[in-house]
Design an enzyme around this catalytic site. Structure first.
Site, mmCIF file in Angstrom:
data_model
loop_
_atom_site.group_PDB
_atom_site.id
_atom_site.type_symbol
_atom_site.label_atom_id
_atom_site.label_comp_id
_atom_site.label_asym_id
_atom_site.label_seq_id
_atom_site.Cartn_x
_atom_site.Cartn_y
_atom_site.Cartn_z
ATOM 1 N N CYS A 12 -76.106 -48.676 27.021
ATOM 2 C CA CYS A 12 -77.288 -48.953 27.852
ATOM 3 C C CYS A 12 -78.559 -49.160 27.021
ATOM 4 C CB CYS A 12 -77.492 -47.856 28.877
ATOM 5 S SG CYS A 12 -77.494 -46.183 28.221
ATOM 6 N N ASP A 46 -82.194 -51.671 35.424
ATOM 7 C CA ASP A 46 -81.123 -50.746 35.050
ATOM 8 C C ASP A 46 -80.037 -51.474 34.250
ATOM 9 O OD1 ASP A 46 -79.129 -48.823 34.904
ATOM 10 O OD2 ASP A 46 -79.527 -48.063 36.927
ATOM 11 N N HIS A 93 -77.204 -50.368 33.383
ATOM 12 C CA HIS A 93 -75.872 -49.835 33.662
ATOM 13 C C HIS A 93 -75.083 -50.712 34.639
ATOM 14 C CE1 HIS A 93 -78.408 -46.364 32.460
ATOM 15 N NE2 HIS A 93 -77.338 -46.034 31.747
#
Length: 602
Positions: A435, A559, A561
């Protein structure tokens, strides 16, 4: 001006006047040594809309003039008058500009004084004061669309100024004579000689640009999300010659300049593709029949800009015989808060360093800040909002959220463009450990888009190799699935891109709120996305909203992820790019933030 022109009451000859809010805001804050400038706009429905301006400096010999700049504005945007700052402007200079206003017999004279404006139309040497309306940038993009005309034509001529002029003039004459048609991809709509031919799906000779927009973008419009930022509609159109003489092969499109000599002719000749790429600004009410002539002029305007660049190249030392002549490419820029597109020709293989002086002149003449680049290749506007390698560009623009509604609420978000990097991209499985690598890649993409660098975005392996090279990691780190944090991200930015960063340490997620104002300042000054790492997670902060009264803070989060496809609807609807409250952060985890810093440059 009252000493030169007599004042009169407003007559029926004067059009309605509208000023872009971007023009008003920028002029209100303008601090300049210039005493006056030029106003650029367009006419529609008996209304004059001013969309931009340039400055004139009395004692400087600029190589770029307002006549040159006019070619860089969208087609149908013309010189319509002057803007004065105070009473020290040279009357002779202003008269000279007004005499070059060809779009109207009644030019506009706008006086700007510390945010206060007075507008007059010059009619029969009499100044007639007029009221004006300010149009917001959002409303402007709703009422107007851009039509992007692209085509490639072959150029074959002697490597001389006259040879280039004659060859391009010949193409302009063919286009101006109506020996072309225009096709809107994805439809059966053609414009030929000012009329629509073939299957037009219900459109008739009275159809407008709005009808065309509905036809060409019907599928896309049904899928659009509401946006915080102004939504810019662009309709593509192709130019087609009625004869095959000017057709161009794929082989020529992919080749560079070809040099050759002809029998009995001592002069060298060149064969190269010239790429017409021009924007036209059109009001939705514009009828399609007259649009044909507007597109003809757009194509001719693009050819004039290309001709200008080729002649400049031929005039450079060592290129007089055509050796080193480079194919000119067109780039379209939309500088922040400018409110209009500005097009530039940049020859292939010419470095950004070689065009720095020209960019400095443009920044000064267009009253743009010299804090960040606006006209490097990386700054070019990404019309598709999809990168060449298929990544989403600026997904946060598809978010509709009521931010900044309270009087005491302050908001600042990322400036410019970036690509969204997340798990599983590039056919590389980094789920569960990559990440921070992906967040770093997003930061790197931002520096590329803003023109600070043209270096490629590093892969996971290259990031690891960088950290080993600078001594931060052992050699076994390369090829591993070990995490990195904010400090490692800052090391890579400095080592790979010479970008320094500020690191903020927060003892807990709840403590992050105390840094809200510092984050606001960062986005206002530097505009770069922020990488944040805490616990086992890393994210990218794209903006912050702070309520000064309550201290309530929201963060615009990207994000990394996410593991799905490049689908904007999914990314937004599932919250992979969204506003988060302070509760989003783990109250017991330590957080480190990497704030990349920028240096003033153009």
């Amino acid at each position: 001006m009252t000493g030169v022109y007599a004042l009169a009451t407003l007559s029926k000859m004067s059009p309605r006047l509208k000023l872009s809010s971007c023009v008003v805001k920028r002029l209100s804050k303008l601090e300049t040594e210039a005493s006056h400038g030029c106003l650029f706009g367009l006419m529609y429905d008996s209304t004059l809309l001013i969309v931009g301006y340039s400055l004139e400096f009395e004692e400087e010999s600029n190589t770029i003039t307002y006549k040159d700049l006019q070619l860089n504005f969208p087609s149908d945007t013309e010189l319509y008058g002057v803007v004065k700052f105070g009473e020290d402007a040279s009357e002779s200079s202003i008269r000279s500009i007004l005499q070059n206003v060809d779009a109207t017999d009644n030019p506009l004279i706008l006086t700007s004084n510390q945010g206060c404006f007075k507008a007059h139309f010059l009619i029969h040497d009499r100044l007639e004061e007029t009221q004006y309306e300010v149009v917001s940038e959002e409303d402007l993009w709703k009422q107007f669309i851009h039509i992007r005309l692209k085509t490639t034509l072959p150029l074959f001529c002697e490597v001389t100024s006259n040879g280039v002029k004659e060859a391009i003039q010949s193409k302009r004459k063919k286009i101006a004579a109506g020996q072309v048609s225009f096709h809107f991809p994805g439809t059966k709509i053609y414009l030929v000689g000012g009329e629509i031919e073939a299957d037009i799906n219900g459109l008739d000779g009275n159809a407008s640009v709005e009808d065309l927009l509905t036809e060409t973008l019907s599928e896309q419009l049904s899928k659009k999300k509401r946006r915080n930022c102004p939504d810019i509609n662009v309709i593509p159109v192709n130019l087609i010659f009625k004869t095959s003489r000017d057709s161009i092969s794929e082989k020529l499109i992919k080749t560079a300049v070809k040099m050759m000599s002809t029998q009995g002719n001592p002069a060298y000749c060149i064969k190269l593709p010239i790429n017409i790429d021009v924007l036209t600004l059109a009001h939705l009410s514009t009828k399609l029949v007259p649009l044909y002539n507007v597109l003809l002029e757009s194509a001719c305007k693009s050819l004039r800009l290309l001709e200008q660049n080729l002649l400049e190249q031929l005039g450079q030392e060592g290129i007089g015989d055509g050796a080193g002549l480079k194919i000119p490419d067109t780039f379209h820029f939309l500088p922040e808060n400018c409110g209009y597109f500005f097009s530039q020709i940049i020859p292939r293989e010419v470095t950004d360093d070689a065009t720095e002086s020209h960019r400095k002149s443009l920044h000064k003449l267009l009253a743009l800040p010299s804090l960040w680049p606006c006209f490097k290749r990386g700054n070019a506007y990404p019309f598709d909002k999809i990168s060449p390698d298929g990544l989403l560009i600026n997904p946060h623009e598809a978010i509709f959220a009521k931010v900044g509604a309270k009087p005491d609420s302050r908001i600042a978000i990322v400036r410019g463009f970036y690509t969204y990097h997340h798990y599983m991209q590039d056919q590389f499985d980094d789920d569960g450990w990559g990440c921070a690598y992906r967040s770093l890649q997003t930061l790197c993409s931002w520096f590329r888009f803003q023109g600070y660098t043209d270096k490629p975005i590093p892969t996971h392996k290259q990031i690891q190799q960088c950290l080993v090279k600078i001594g931060d990691k052992m050699s076994s780190f390369v090829g591993s699935k070990q995490w990195i944090g904010s400090t490692e991200v800052s090391f890579c930015l400095e080592s790979l891109f010479s970008v320094q960063s500020k690191i903020i340490f927060a003892n807990s997620g709840s403590e992050l709120q105390s840094y809200a104002q510092e984050l606001l300042f960062h986005f206002q000054k530097h505009g770069s996305p922020i990488m944040i790492g805490g616990g086992v997670l890393a994210h990218t902060i794209l903006g912050v909203e702070y309520c000064t009264e309550s201290g309530e803070t929201r963060y615009l989060i990207l994000d990394p992820h996410y593991t799905g496809h490049e689908d904007l609807g999914t990314v937004v609807s599932k919250g992979w790019c969204s506003w988060k409250t302070n509760d989003f952060w783990n109250k017991t985890a330590h957080y480190n933030l990497c704030l990349p810093l920028t240096k003033p440059c153009v």
